[in-house]
Design an enzyme around this catalytic site. Structure first.
Site, PDB file in Angstrom:
ATOM      1  N   SER A   1     -42.545 186.538   3.551  1.00 62.56           N
ATOM      2  CA  SER A   1     -43.058 187.886   4.394  1.00 62.56           C
ATOM      3  C   SER A   1     -43.015 188.793   3.672  1.00 62.56           C
ATOM      4  O   SER A   1     -44.027 189.826   4.049  1.00 62.56           O
ATOM      5  CB  SER A   1     -42.193 188.061   5.839  1.00 62.56           C
TER       6      SER A   1
ATOM      7  N   ASN B   1     -49.480 176.851   8.750  1.00 63.72           N
ATOM      8  CA  ASN B   1     -48.361 176.524   9.041  1.00 63.72           C
ATOM      9  C   ASN B   1     -48.012 175.688  10.559  1.00 63.72           C
ATOM     10  O   ASN B   1     -47.286 174.890  10.769  1.00 63.72           O
ATOM     11  CB  ASN B   1     -47.275 177.586   9.216  1.00 63.72           C
TER      12      ASN B   1
ATOM     13  N   SER C   1     -42.343 180.989  -0.565  1.00 65.73           N
ATOM     14  CA  SER C   1     -40.773 180.934  -0.079  1.00 65.73           C
ATOM     15  C   SER C   1     -40.104 179.903  -0.305  1.00 65.73           C
ATOM     16  O   SER C   1     -40.530 178.726  -0.252  1.00 65.73           O
ATOM     17  CB  SER C   1     -40.967 181.413   1.283  1.00 65.73           C
TER      18      SER C   1
ATOM     19  N   HIS D   1     -37.236 178.662   1.403  1.00 62.32           N
ATOM     20  CA  HIS D   1     -36.683 177.708   2.253  1.00 62.32           C
ATOM     21  C   HIS D   1     -37.561 176.923   3.081  1.00 62.32           C
ATOM     22  O   HIS D   1     -37.132 175.890   4.000  1.00 62.32           O
ATOM     23  CB  HIS D   1     -35.990 178.856   3.409  1.00 62.32           C
TER      24      HIS D   1
ATOM     25  N   THR E   1     -30.752 194.715  -7.133  1.00 61.65           N
ATOM     26  CA  THR E   1     -30.248 193.937  -7.714  1.00 61.65           C
ATOM     27  C   THR E   1     -30.241 192.402  -7.415  1.00 61.65           C
ATOM     28  O   THR E   1     -30.429 192.177  -5.954  1.00 61.65           O
ATOM     29  CB  THR E   1     -28.635 193.993  -7.731  1.00 61.65           C
TER      30      THR E   1
ATOM     31  N   CYS F   1     -43.745 181.016  23.436  1.00 65.82           N
ATOM     32  CA  CYS F   1     -42.818 181.342  24.414  1.00 65.82           C
ATOM     33  C   CYS F   1     -41.598 181.593  23.900  1.00 65.82           C
ATOM     34  O   CYS F   1     -40.706 182.343  24.281  1.00 65.82           O
ATOM     35  CB  CYS F   1     -42.923 180.138  25.398  1.00 65.82           C
TER      36      CYS F   1
HETATM   37  C1  LIG Z   1     -42.491 180.672   6.886  1.00 63.60           C
HETATM   38  C2  LIG Z   1     -43.806 181.349   6.472  1.00 63.60           C
HETATM   39  C3  LIG Z   1     -43.974 182.670   6.106  1.00 63.60           C
HETATM   40  C4  LIG Z   1     -42.845 183.551   6.149  1.00 63.60           C
HETATM   41  O1  LIG Z   1     -41.890 183.140   5.089  1.00 63.60           O
HETATM   42  P1  LIG Z   1     -40.177 183.971   5.180  1.00 63.60           P
HETATM   43  O2  LIG Z   1     -39.845 183.108   3.664  1.00 63.60           O
HETATM   44  O3  LIG Z   1     -39.650 182.856   6.050  1.00 63.60           O
HETATM   45  O4  LIG Z   1     -40.517 185.339   5.358  1.00 63.60           O
HETATM   46  C5  LIG Z   1     -45.130 183.226   5.889  1.00 63.60           C
HETATM   47  N1  LIG Z   1     -46.441 182.379   5.834  1.00 63.60           N
HETATM   48  C6  LIG Z   1     -46.254 181.073   5.973  1.00 63.60           C
HETATM   49  C7  LIG Z   1     -47.608 180.205   6.148  1.00 63.60           C
HETATM   50  C8  LIG Z   1     -45.054 180.405   6.584  1.00 63.60           C
HETATM   51  O5  LIG Z   1     -45.061 179.241   6.947  1.00 63.60           O
END
Ligand SMILES: *Cc1c(COP(=O)(O)O)cnc(C)c1O
Length: 387
Positions: free
Chosen positions: A74, A153, A201, A203, A239, A327
């Site tokens: 994000s 996504n 990202s 995660h 940092t 939802c």
């Molecule tokens: C998960 C996701 C994000 C946001 O990433 P975060 O690290 O959770 O802020 C942005 N774009 C797409 C396509 C995502 O799947």
């Protein structure tokens, strides 16, 4: 108690054991501030950051100096769009994006409208693909940025990124892509694909939450994002989260090492799940592109039933998935992505996304198909929509 099946890997992923191992020592052994270069503890932290930066850069064919760590996808999306808009506003005020972007892109574009920027939201076809002719026709003399996600996504559709990059380049427009879902599932080559800015990202690829990166091609005009110290070449102060960065680097190293094997396996599972659902459940619609889709994504609409009801029953069987309506986030609107592909509200509401991982087995897929068959037929028996 049933086995737990986590099939929501587009929401987030389990952190890999090797990643946790890698992160551990940066809490209480190598805890120095990476800006403290006059003693070893600080230098070791800095080394960890630079090692991770090289992993990320190599994986997308960028130079290490073009990788900036952020607090996640994000943040990278926010930075790309606001940073380019404000740095180039003397050139123009027009941005082109799509109707199916993540909210980190859509809401940032909306925010910029307050400052006089205008956005064109490209349509997608029934498979979630943009139309390159529509993109070309949307370009104006004042267009400064094109932002099109690499892979979606929700429905997994992969866009023609290289062609979009070529079009942007021909017109001298900066090209940003949100590659958060694409990382690890699709080959990314920022040079070949003519990408100027790219968000990722950790995660979503087996790394920790709260850490991401942005690739900024050398020479791209973009404002600094966090003002403060000189970290991240002065563009993103604060940092560094050394342990998170080290974990991100490790996750990327693993994703790069097992790329083909991992994705071939996911495609096998995906095919089995798609075929199983089609063969066992009537009145379903596959969302997203039939072939040009992320290896781990399976998204169907089940007519005459509500996605939320399916999720509740799946949860009782120990299966975690995601629905096509928002939802859960407090709104009753169906997903903007599914609506953009032309689904009616009713059908969009009956959508379920399964996103797989390499912890899932073929037997698990059989179990999911059978569970879905039973759930859908039970819900349809009591559904007022089912005539
Ligand atoms: C998960 C996701 C994000 C946001 O990433 P975060 O690290 O959770 O802020 C942005 N774009 C797409 C396509 C995502 O799947």
């Amino acid at each position: 108690m049933n086995k737990k099946l986590y099939l929501d890997n587009a929401a987030t992923t389990k952190v890999k054991k090797e990643v946790i191992e890698e992160m551990k020592e940066y809490f209480d052994v190598m805890y120095g501030n990476p800006s403290s270069q006059l003693y070893e503890l600080g230098r070791k932290s800095k080394e960890a950051i630079e090692k991770a930066r090289k992993e990320v850069a190599d994986f997308i064919n960028a130079d290490e100096k073009e990788i900036y760590f952020t607090a996640g996808g994000s943040e990278s999306d926010n930075w790309a769009i606001k940073g380019v808009a404000f740095a180039n506003k003397n050139k123009g005020n027009h941005i082109i994006t799509t109707k199916i972007e993540h909210h980190a892109v859509l809401h940032t574009c909306e925010y910029l409208e307050k400052f006089g920027f205008e956005t064109t939201y490209l349509n997608v076809d029934q498979y979630g693909m943009i139309n390159l002719e529509e993109l070309k026709q949307s370009i104006r003399p004042e267009t400064i940025l094109i932002s099109v996600m690499f892979a979606n996504n929700e429905i997994g559709t992969i866009q023609p990124i290289e062609q979009i990059g070529e079009i942007a380049k021909e017109h001298g427009i900066i090209f940003h892509t949100d590659a958060v879902q694409a990382l690890g599932g699709v080959r990314i080559d920022v040079k070949k694909q003519h990408i100027d800015l790219l968000s990722v990202s950790a995660h979503k690829v087996g790394g920790p939450k709260g850490i991401g990166a942005m690739y900024i091609k050398k020479g791209v005009k973009i404002d600094n994002f966090i003002h403060g110290g000189g970290q991240e070449r002065g563009k993103r102060a604060g940092t560094e989260g050394v342990q998170n960065i080290a974990g991100f680097g490790k996750a990327v190293e693993l994703a790069a090492k097992n790329f083909d094997e991992h994705n071939d396996y996911l495609i096998k599972l995906r095919t089995k799940l798609i075929e199983g659902i089609k063969a066992n459940i009537p009145d379903v619609v596959l969302n997203g592109h039939p072939t040009n889709r992320l290896p781990n994504n399976v998204n169907f609409s089940y007519k005459y039933v509500e996605g939320e009801a399916i999720l509740l029953l799946l949860d009782m069987e120990g299966i975690a998935a995601s629905s096509g309506s928002a939802c859960t986030s407090g709104s009753l609107d169906p997903s903007h992505v599914l609506l953009a592909t032309g689904l009616d509200h009713g059908t969009a509401h009956g959508s379920i996304r399964f996103t797989l991982s390499d912890e899932i087995t073929e037997e698990d897929i059989d179990f999911v198909v059978e569970t879905m068959r039973a759930i859908i037929s039970r819900l349809r028996e009591i559904s007022p929509l089912n005539k």
